[in-house]
Design an enzyme around this catalytic site. Structure first.
Site, PDB file in Angstrom:
ATOM      1  N   SER A 189       0.838  -1.202   0.000  1.00 21.53           N
ATOM      2  CA  SER A 189       0.000   0.000   0.000  1.00 21.53           C
ATOM      3  C   SER A 189       0.867   1.243   0.000  1.00 21.53           C
ATOM      4  O   SER A 189       2.010   1.220   0.492  1.00 21.53           O
ATOM      5  CB  SER A 189      -0.905   0.017   1.238  1.00 21.53           C
ATOM      6  OG  SER A 189      -1.587   1.249   1.352  1.00 21.53           O
ATOM      7  N   TYR A 236      -2.785  -0.180  10.699  1.00 20.35           N
ATOM      8  CA  TYR A 236      -2.745  -0.553   9.293  1.00 20.35           C
ATOM      9  C   TYR A 236      -1.470  -0.061   8.630  1.00 20.35           C
ATOM     10  O   TYR A 236      -0.770  -0.814   7.936  1.00 20.35           O
ATOM     11  CB  TYR A 236      -3.969   0.015   8.573  1.00 20.35           C
ATOM     12  CG  TYR A 236      -4.039  -0.311   7.104  1.00 20.35           C
ATOM     13  CD1 TYR A 236      -4.420  -1.573   6.666  1.00 20.35           C
ATOM     14  CD2 TYR A 236      -3.726   0.653   6.143  1.00 20.35           C
ATOM     15  CE1 TYR A 236      -4.497  -1.876   5.309  1.00 20.35           C
ATOM     16  CE2 TYR A 236      -3.805   0.375   4.781  1.00 20.35           C
ATOM     17  CZ  TYR A 236      -4.186  -0.896   4.383  1.00 20.35           C
ATOM     18  OH  TYR A 236      -4.257  -1.194   3.040  1.00 20.35           O
TER      19      TYR A 236
END
Length: 707
Positions: free
Chosen positions: A584, A597
């Site tokens: 990501s 996260y």
């Protein structure tokens, strides 16, 4: 009529539907296709792609307006089981037969194939096959040329001609083995002329010709002849004290056979892929086990097959492994040491076969590795360029087993002489056909496991890889979602190209089971894509320990466990491989409400670099794709995550796609297909010398630039 017919047949399936046939009445070509599809649906009647069917009709000649006879026949490379009108060749019968005036004899056989094109009536015709003259010189309206195991067993028996004469009382003719072509067509006509009134012709070592004045009469004639052959053979087998000389090796229990095959398959695949990546298939049915466990295996296996169609798919002979059924296969290095001399011996045998039999104009030697590998006590492996071809090769060798069993029961099995076999395998016309095949796709021969591939990014990657030729193990931890996706894949792709597994990436046993499925179904794995994930967006004070553990278990531990299992399998193959980690932009960019996260994604990214540094020696490449804001079809964006991100950025949930696009340099919304394309770029061969890289697919987020 059909009720009587159903009662007649014991060894073949009667599928004729009078209502369906009545709806096609008057269209002989439609009835030809109907008959062909029924015949091809029963593997006892003919094998995939084998045999041919035809009909003759009266049509108006577009050049003269006069009536002319036209033969409609399956075109080159087709399969009668899936035949459609577009797969037919339509030829003027008179022109085809007039080629006898220019035929220069057996030595000039191959030049006749090009002349078939001058006989074409239907300009939309498929290329005429080599079987065209075999049908053209026979006068019957409907003709079947099939490869039934029962008929070939008689045709391949030492006393086949005598048995045919006695079994059918002279109503089935006999033509000795000859390679298909113009001359064989003339031989069939000669046989008919010398034996008027016969109902069919047996071709030595090859197959069966039957015919009729209507599609139905032809169909029934074929079934009757084949059923009679099968009954004769069944009776002979029943009288034998032991099939194939009796049992020499005892089969392992089913679960143990599967376990042994799972351990062995990737090692075999590595050996068979020394020239080009192969896909595997495993069969351990009763028919296979009876043969490979028999006393006569040592005599029959080296002889190879008799029918040319069987031989072309399975090579000159199989490799029979010298390996105890219950051997310890858990040490890949020891297993490779044991198998290496056996593969070298096979390659040497094949090379000597080529060198001994080749002609000055023969094509270059092809891959010397075996297609069929027999493991007594366990089963049969086949390896080919793709899953369908590997599966079909197994079907053909099962046909060959049935032929050997029948021939041995009624007489003695005979195979094609090696020179005849070579002349078929390296036939210039066959080589020309191979050269016309489409170029393999970039991922042909590759096997991939993409975690989380039932939706979102993972599903897009799986679809892209299948489109480019790969075999895929589709998986998800949500069984309902997985089943829904499988329905979607089944509509779009050949079922040979994908398997499935319920997979929770935090469950080591489930991971190992998924890779076992890849090994057993396809032969191993070449590409692992770590895509499964979840997202939790909360302010620091609201983040729980449970949230933290879940993120790190799925994203970091999951990537570690899946990579570990995938690499273990890749090392068994010695073919290198690719690990792709879908990470990501958040691995590089700091943002609010993202401690768990974002830090887990950073760990994923560094774990990718560590793996790349370690696995280079195995030629296993590890690369990273960093998406951002891929909302379409993603479970991540359902519910709390989307709400959390919308709250963090002060926008409405429905405005998130536009918000993310506007903050990119390219002002683009990112789709799952964009990530799939990035993954494909890493594995399509163009970046085969690239590892440890990060590819951002985020529309351009400057804060996420690696450098």
């Amino acid at each position: 009529m059909s009720t009587v017919a159903i009662k007649q047949f014991k060894h073949v399936s009667y599928l004729w539907d009078e209502a369906k046939a009545a709806s096609l009445a008057g269209d002989e070509v439609a009835l030809l296709i109907y008959r062909s599809n029924m015949l091809g649906a029963d593997l006892r009647l003919t094998n995939y792609g084998g045999g041919n069917t035809s009909c003759k009709t009266i049509e108006k000649d577009p050049l003269t307006g006069e009536e002319t006879e036209v033969m409609w026949i399956k075109g080159s490379g087709g399969d009668i089981g899936t035949l459609t009108r577009s797969g037919l060749a339509g030829l003027y019968v008179d022109r085809l037969r007039s080629l006898t005036k220019v035929y220069r004899g057996l030595a000039h056989e191959d030049e006749m194939v090009e002349l078939f094109n001058h006989c074409i009536y239907d300009l939309a015709s498929k290329a005429p096959s080599i079987d065209t003259p075999l049908h053209g010189f026979l006068p019957f309206k409907h003709i079947d040329h099939l490869h039934p195991d029962a008929a070939i067993a008689i045709a391949a028996a030492k006393d086949g001609k005598k048995i045919t004469q006695e079994l059918f009382g002279g109503t089935i003719g006999w033509v000795e083995w000859q390679r298909p072509g113009f001359d064989l067509g003339l031989k069939l006509k000669q046989c008919l002329d010398e034996n008027p009134g016969i109902r069919g012709i047996m071709l030595g070592s090859h197959g069966l010709f039957t015919w009729g004045d209507t599609a139905y009469e032809c169909y029934i004639n074929s079934l009757e002849v084949i059923d009679k052959c099968a009954s004769y053979i069944e009776s002979a087998i029943a009288k034998q004290p032991a099939v194939f000389g009796g049992e020499k090796v005892k089969a392992l229990p089913e679960a143990q056979r599967i376990s042994q095959a799972t351990l062995l398959s990737p090692v075999l695949r590595g050996f068979c892929s020394s020239a080009v990546n192969m896909i595997g298939h495993f069969v351990h049915t009763d028919v296979v086990l009876q043969y490979i466990n028999s006393k006569n295996l040592a005599k029959l296996a080296p002889m190879g097959t008799s029918c040319p169609d069987h031989f072309l798919r399975t090579k000159i002979s199989p490799l029979v492994l010298e390996l105890a059924p219950d051997a310890d296969l858990t040490d890949p290095a020891a297993l490779k040491t044991a198998l290496a001399p056996q593969f070298e011996a096979y390659r040497k045998m094949y090379t000597e076969y080529y060198e001994t039999c080749k002609h000055p104009n023969s094509p270059a030697i092809r891959d010397a590795n075996p297609v069929v590998i027999l493991y007594p006590g366990v089963g049969m492996f086949t390896f080919a360029k793709d899953k369908s071809t590997a599966r079909i090769a197994a079907e053909f060798y099962v046909n060959a087993i049935n032929v050997m069993r029948g021939a041995e029961a009624i007489s003695e099995y005979t195979s094609l002489p090696r020179q005849e076999a070579f002349d078929i395998e390296y036939w210039l016309l066959e080589e020309a056909k191979l050269q016309r095949l489409p170029k393999p796709k970039a991922l042909s021969g590759k096997i991939a496991l993409v975690t989380g591939s039932a939706g979102g990014i993972g599903k897009a990657i799986a679809k892209k890889f299948i489109e480019e030729g790969a075999c895929i193990v589709i998986n998800d931890n949500d069984e309902s979602r997985l089943n829904t996706s499988l329905e979607d894949f089944s509509k779009k792709f050949n079922k040979d190209n994908f398997g499935s597994a319920v997979l929770d990436v935090t469950d080591k046993a489930a991971i190992e089971a998924a890779f076992d499925k890849a090994a057993l179904q396809f032969g191993g794995v070449d590409i692992v894509v770590n895509c499964a994930g979840l997202s939790i967006s909360k302010p620091l004070e609201e983040h729980t320990e449970k949230d933290w553990d879940l993120l790190y278990d799925v994203l970091v531990k999951g990537q570690f466990l899946v990579t570990q299992a995938g690499v273990n399998l890749m090392r068994k193959q010695d073919l290198g491989g690719d690990v792709l980690n879908i990470v990501s932009k958040n691995a590089l960019v700091s943002g609010p409400n993202n401690a768990g996260y974002g830090s887990a994604k950073a760990a994923q990214l560094h774990l990718s670099r560590l793996n790349a540094a370690e696995l280079g020696k195995d030629h296993i490449r590890v690369n990273t794709v960093n998406p951002d804001a891929v909302i379409s079809d993603s479970k991540i964006w359902e519910g709390a995550w989307a709400q959390g991100r919308a709250k963090a950025y002060g926008v409405a949930v429905e405005d998130l796609p536009a918000f993310y696009a506007k903050r990119t340099l390219l002002n683009e919304i990112i789709l799952p297909e964009d990530i799939a394309n990035g993954c494909y770029a890493f594995v399509n061969g163009l970046l085969s010398k690239s590892t440890g890289n990060v590819l951002n697919i985020d529309g351009g987020v400057a804060a996420g630039f690696v450098r």
